[in-house]
Design a protein around this motif. Structure first.
Motif, mmCIF file in Angstrom:
data_model
loop_
_atom_site.group_PDB
_atom_site.id
_atom_site.type_symbol
_atom_site.label_atom_id
_atom_site.label_comp_id
_atom_site.label_asym_id
_atom_site.label_seq_id
_atom_site.Cartn_x
_atom_site.Cartn_y
_atom_site.Cartn_z
ATOM 1 N N ALA A 4 0.846 -1.196 0.000
ATOM 2 C CA ALA A 4 0.000 0.000 0.000
ATOM 3 C C ALA A 4 0.884 1.249 0.000
ATOM 4 C CB ALA A 4 -0.893 -0.030 1.232
ATOM 5 N N THR A 5 0.420 2.305 -0.655
ATOM 6 C CA THR A 5 1.208 3.535 -0.678
ATOM 7 C C THR A 5 1.143 4.222 0.683
ATOM 8 O OG1 THR A 5 -0.638 4.889 -1.363
ATOM 9 C CG2 THR A 5 0.689 3.896 -3.121
ATOM 10 N N LEU A 6 2.119 5.089 0.916
ATOM 11 C CA LEU A 6 2.158 5.841 2.165
ATOM 12 C C LEU A 6 0.857 6.619 2.360
ATOM 13 C CD1 LEU A 6 3.878 6.637 4.604
ATOM 14 C CD2 LEU A 6 4.903 8.443 3.215
ATOM 15 N N ALA A 7 0.370 7.215 1.268
ATOM 16 C CA ALA A 7 -0.863 8.007 1.375
ATOM 17 C C ALA A 7 -2.033 7.126 1.811
ATOM 18 C CB ALA A 7 -1.170 8.682 0.039
ATOM 19 N N LEU A 10 -1.643 6.258 5.477
ATOM 20 C CA LEU A 10 -1.966 7.400 6.343
ATOM 21 C C LEU A 10 -3.477 7.580 6.447
ATOM 22 C CD1 LEU A 10 0.767 9.946 5.195
ATOM 23 C CD2 LEU A 10 0.625 8.819 7.427
ATOM 24 N N ALA A 11 -4.181 7.379 5.317
ATOM 25 C CA ALA A 11 -5.637 7.535 5.327
ATOM 26 C C ALA A 11 -6.279 6.446 6.189
ATOM 27 C CB ALA A 11 -6.179 7.482 3.901
ATOM 28 N N GLU A 37 11.569 7.828 11.000
ATOM 29 C CA GLU A 37 10.303 8.511 11.246
ATOM 30 C C GLU A 37 9.178 7.972 10.356
ATOM 31 O OE1 GLU A 37 13.075 9.744 11.969
ATOM 32 O OE2 GLU A 37 12.868 11.225 13.558
ATOM 33 N N THR A 38 9.533 7.598 9.122
ATOM 34 C CA THR A 38 8.513 7.085 8.207
ATOM 35 C C THR A 38 7.882 5.798 8.746
ATOM 36 O OG1 THR A 38 9.853 7.989 6.427
ATOM 37 C CG2 THR A 38 8.117 6.467 5.783
ATOM 38 N N ASP A 190 17.111 3.146 -0.207
ATOM 39 C CA ASP A 190 16.992 4.412 -0.921
ATOM 40 C C ASP A 190 18.260 5.215 -0.643
ATOM 41 O OD1 ASP A 190 16.321 6.891 -1.973
ATOM 42 O OD2 ASP A 190 14.186 6.581 -1.556
ATOM 43 N N ARG A 192 19.389 7.795 -2.000
ATOM 44 C CA ARG A 192 19.211 9.254 -1.933
ATOM 45 C C ARG A 192 19.044 9.696 -0.487
ATOM 46 N NH1 ARG A 192 13.836 10.125 -5.192
ATOM 47 N NH2 ARG A 192 13.428 8.378 -3.829
ATOM 48 N N PHE A 193 18.037 9.094 0.169
ATOM 49 C CA PHE A 193 17.715 9.562 1.518
ATOM 50 C C PHE A 193 18.681 9.004 2.562
ATOM 51 C CE2 PHE A 193 13.537 10.191 -0.636
ATOM 52 C CZ PHE A 193 13.590 11.582 -0.604
ATOM 53 N N ALA A 199 18.442 8.197 6.185
ATOM 54 C CA ALA A 199 17.308 7.269 6.201
ATOM 55 C C ALA A 199 17.548 6.204 5.134
ATOM 56 C CB ALA A 199 16.004 8.023 5.910
ATOM 57 N N LYS A 203 10.624 3.100 2.291
ATOM 58 C CA LYS A 203 9.321 2.934 2.932
ATOM 59 C C LYS A 203 8.840 1.494 2.831
ATOM 60 C CE LYS A 203 4.966 2.476 1.653
ATOM 61 N NZ LYS A 203 4.464 1.957 0.395
ATOM 62 N N LEU B 8 -2.511 15.457 -1.163
ATOM 63 C CA LEU B 8 -1.462 14.585 -0.644
ATOM 64 C C LEU B 8 -0.643 15.304 0.429
ATOM 65 C CD1 LEU B 8 -0.535 11.704 -1.467
ATOM 66 C CD2 LEU B 8 1.276 12.803 -2.780
ATOM 67 N N GLN B 11 -2.430 15.460 3.636
ATOM 68 C CA GLN B 11 -2.438 14.187 4.330
ATOM 69 C C GLN B 11 -1.081 13.869 4.981
ATOM 70 O OE1 GLN B 11 -3.218 10.791 1.783
ATOM 71 N NE2 GLN B 11 -4.828 10.243 3.231
ATOM 72 N N VAL B 12 -0.033 14.050 4.202
ATOM 73 C CA VAL B 12 1.294 13.681 4.709
ATOM 74 C C VAL B 12 1.746 14.650 5.800
ATOM 75 C CG1 VAL B 12 3.727 13.399 4.098
ATOM 76 C CG2 VAL B 12 1.957 12.553 2.560
ATOM 77 N N LEU B 35 12.249 15.877 7.549
ATOM 78 C CA LEU B 35 11.684 14.527 7.533
ATOM 79 C C LEU B 35 10.302 14.513 6.885
ATOM 80 C CD1 LEU B 35 12.925 13.415 11.030
ATOM 81 C CD2 LEU B 35 13.886 12.858 8.796
ATOM 82 N N MET B 38 10.892 14.462 3.282
ATOM 83 C CA MET B 38 11.245 13.145 2.756
ATOM 84 C C MET B 38 9.975 12.309 2.544
ATOM 85 S SD MET B 38 13.858 10.350 4.365
ATOM 86 C CE MET B 38 12.783 9.791 5.651
ATOM 87 N N ASN B 39 9.103 12.282 3.556
ATOM 88 C CA ASN B 39 7.849 11.538 3.403
ATOM 89 C C ASN B 39 7.013 12.086 2.259
ATOM 90 O OD1 ASN B 39 8.410 9.751 5.409
ATOM 91 N ND2 ASN B 39 7.134 10.754 6.970
ATOM 92 N N LEU B 42 8.415 10.825 -0.963
ATOM 93 C CA LEU B 42 8.068 9.405 -1.146
ATOM 94 C C LEU B 42 6.616 9.260 -1.577
ATOM 95 C CD1 LEU B 42 9.728 7.896 2.068
ATOM 96 C CD2 LEU B 42 10.528 7.618 -0.291
ATOM 97 N N ALA B 43 5.742 10.013 -0.917
ATOM 98 C CA ALA B 43 4.317 9.906 -1.232
ATOM 99 C C ALA B 43 4.026 10.426 -2.644
ATOM 100 C CB ALA B 43 3.491 10.670 -0.195
ATOM 101 N N GLU B 46 5.099 7.849 -5.164
ATOM 102 C CA GLU B 46 4.141 6.739 -5.251
ATOM 103 C C GLU B 46 2.867 7.172 -5.977
ATOM 104 O OE1 GLU B 46 4.996 3.855 -1.436
ATOM 105 O OE2 GLU B 46 3.719 5.599 -1.106
#
Lengths: 588, 76
Positions: A4-7, A10-11, A37-38, A190, A192-193, A199, A203, B8, B11-12, B35, B38-39, B42-43, B46
């Motif tokens: 599942a995506t982060l979004a 979160l939802a 943190e993620t 990742d 990059r991060f 990090a 994710k 988005l 939400q994030v 941070l 960063m999230n 990523l979001a 995606e």
């Protein structure tokens, strides 16, 4: 394997957080030396989906050692259930990227930090393993050369494994290397991060990490899946036995797709051997199903592996409910697997406590279905586990025989019950901890003692841990009851009294309690007993146990009842059909 | 596109969508720290199926730049 995506997560998380649930709370701290943190929302989401209500606190950046040494730190919150420790090697020892790196310093830090944490804290600890470098010089020699960087990381991970073995009831490892293998480098890391934000874990990797932590969380709360209920047609084999006949169904060690079903059955047998109770719920003619299980030349699963079954035309929700009462197990310990979307939905809606897993449409995903779900993960494997289905089968026979007796007393007499009551020995501590961890119904205080805590009780002069093993004509019930008591100033207190549900209905609890209390009265010279009942969602069964055992109610609230009883007023139960033996070989 | 990006971000970064417009900059939103950023990256990746380079990550410090970067990457 899309995640599942982060979004989306979160939802979903926001939805969980807005809903009032009766779920039990769990408090988690994450100590780390890299940016995670993620992971916090991912972890909360997976804890919610494991039926828990989480709070997650993050330790400061790169302060693992400080927080482990500081008694006032986030790690030692008194309500803390779970502590996650995650080190990223590059940050722990920057020299680890150099040729000829010596891991001794890192090993020392990890060993002393985790040892200290496990000794100081009673919380469950989850540590992540170290990821060996995916790219190193002398790649060709990485598997064989002593002193290679890859070898150094292996030694570091060996140190973690030794720690986990030493603290086997407290410390668990998440194998980061295996998670990276599942995702592949591009998805797991990742870069990059890693360099912009420190990090390193993507994710998706943090998501798998969080899933495993959440499973440990669920298990540490005693929420264990015990029963696997399987559909037959298009689940245990391809096709419909009633139509395709024995020769026509797909089940084979060699051919596609029959091999997928064959391997799925092997995964079921693995669970059987681990102690999961296997049952069938199938809409079929019973004889057709037995024909496959008894006669199919390549059917790994046999009738002897089944604790019970419902092969008929009733709806599966009612059948599952009736199996739950037959086996004396909560519906929330049931997992149901079926290929039919309608059956799955019916069970989901009618008995939401049951975990439903739908068979994938692609047969080649079937063999990994159960291991991948993590539903039957365990924190320890005891020898009782592998016998559980046999025990439940014996229970089934007993119930049949019970129906042929007119009165209960006559039935109990006919069983030739025997009970062995003694103080717990070292080899029984794991089983005692397991019972404390997962006995929900017959459990007056529901204290989830760990192995370490049980050992501590057993070693104290002013406390004792008693266990009872029982058996009868139909077989051994195994170690099924625990009583923990302590005393001070002439008063004994019962800390824990629990019994496995498979031993219910035989008055064994009366025999057990009487025997333990008599023995302790003689040993301690106590003048009175104190006991309590702490209400949970599941232990209404023993709401009035202490009254039944002759104790006087002292105080009462919605959640709690306390009792006392003068030892002089305590009476022995008039039960003469249980043969009690007391081997004098207690060790601890 | 604007809507999806703003939604988005809301939400994030756990902030009301009305408080975000094309002019909103990183320092205007409390949770939009490194941070949060960063999230957010990523979001966005995606959501839009794109991959940011390090220069994108560094440059996307306001909503307008985010929208135009995502538009650039999705049109290729």
């Amino acid at each position: 394997m899309p995640t599942a995506t982060l979004a989306t997560i979160l939802a979903e998380l926001a939805r969980y957080e807005a809903t009032e649930t009766p779920a039990s709370p769990i408090s988690v701290a994450v100590l780390r030396n890299h940016t995670v943190e993620t992971m916090v929302p991912l972890l909360k989401y997976h804890l919610f989906s494991n039926g828990l209500k989480p709070t997650v606190d993050l330790g400061g950046y790169d302060t693992i050692q400080q927080e482990v040494l500081d008694p006032g730190s986030v790690a030692y919150d008194p309500r803390r259930d779970l502590i996650v420790v995650t080190w990223f090697l590059d940050h722990l020892d920057p020299q680890s990227r150099r040729r000829g790196w010596d891991p001794a310093k890192a090993i020392d830090t990890v060993d002393s930090t985790l040892s200290h944490l496990c000794e100081r804290s009673e919380s469950t600890v989850v540590a992540s393993t170290f990821l060996p470098p995916l790219h190193a010089d002398n790649e060709l020699l990485s598997g064989s050369l002593d002193g290679h960087r890859v070898d150094g990381v292996r030694r570091l991970n060996d140190c973690l494994r030794e720690l986990a073995a030493r603290h086997s009831d407290q410390l668990y490892l998440v194998d980061i290397e295996r998670l990276v293998q599942r995702l592949g480098e591009d998805r797991a890391l990742d870069y990059r991060f890693q360099y912009m934000n420190r990090a390193p874990y993507s994710k998706d990797l943090l998501d798998l990490f969080a899933q495993q932590v959440a499973i440990v969380g669920r298990l540490s709360k005693g929420q264990v899946k015990k029963v696997l209920v399987l559909d037959c047609d298009n689940t245990l084999w391809g096709g419909v036995i009633g139509e395709d006949q024995l020769e026509g169904i797909q089940l084979s060690a060699h051919d596609y797709p029959g091999r997928c079903f064959y391997e799925f059955q092997q995964s079921v047998l693995n669970l059987y051997e681990q102690g999961v109770v296997i049952a069938l719920a199938s809409k079929n003619n019973e004889n057709d199903v037995w024909e496959v299980l008894d006669k199919h030349p390549e059917c790994p699963l046999g009738r002897e592996h089944l604790a019970t079954w419902r092969v008929d035309w009733n709806d599966k929700a009612s059948n599952i409910t009736s199996m739950a009462s037959e086996l004396n197990l909560g519906l929330d310990s049931f997992v149901f697997v079926d290929d039919s979307g309608i059956e799955c939905e019916l069970v989901r809606q009618t008995v939401p406590e049951v975990t439903v897993v739908q068979v994938p449409e692609t047969p080649y995903d079937l063999p990994s279905l159960l291991p991948k779900s993590g539903l039957f993960e365990t924190l320890s494997v005891s020898s009782e586990d592998s016998r559980r289905t046999q025990l439940y089968r014996a229970e089934r026979e007993r119930k049949r025989s019970q129906e042929s007796f007119r009165d209960l007393d006559g039935f109990l007499r006919s069983l030739n019950l025997r009970a062995e009551i003694a103080e717990a020995t070292e080899s029984e501590v794991a089983r005692v901890a397991q019972l404390c961890g997962k006995t929900n119904q017959f459990n007056v205080t529901t204290k989830r003692h760990t192995e370490a805590q049980i050992r501590a009780f057993a070693e104290r002069d002013d406390a004792a841990v008693f266990v009872m093993s029982a058996g009868d004509n139909f077989g051994d019930l195994g170690l099924i009851a625990v009583l923990i008591a302590e005393h001070a100033d002439g008063t004994g207190t019962v800390d824990t009294l629990l019994m496995s549900c498979r031993a219910l209905g035989r008055q064994l609890e009366r025999v057990f309690t009487h025997h333990c209390l008599s023995e302790l009265e003689a040993r301690w010279g106590v003048e009175s007993w104190q006991s309590s009942y702490e209400r949970t969602k599941k232990n209404a069964l023993v709401e009035n146990l202490w009254e039944e055992l002759g104790f006087q109610l002292e105080e009462q609230s919605d959640e709690f009842k306390s009792y006392s009883l003068a030892t002089s007023a305590r009476q022995s139960p008039a039960i003469d059909y249980v043969a009690v033996s007391t081997p004098g070989n207690a060790v601890c | 596109m604007n809507e999806r990006v703003r939604q988005l971000m809301a939400q994030v970064l756990q902030t009301p969508m009305e408080s975000i417009d094309l002019q909103t900059r990183q320092e205007d939103v409390e949770a939009w720290d490194s941070l949060g950023h960063m999230n957010l990256c990523l979001a966005l990746e995606e959501e839009f199926g794109v991959k940011f380079g390090d220069h994108h990550v560094i440059e996307m410090t306001d909503v307008g730049t985010i929208v135009s970067t995502v538009a650039d990457l999705t049109s290729n």
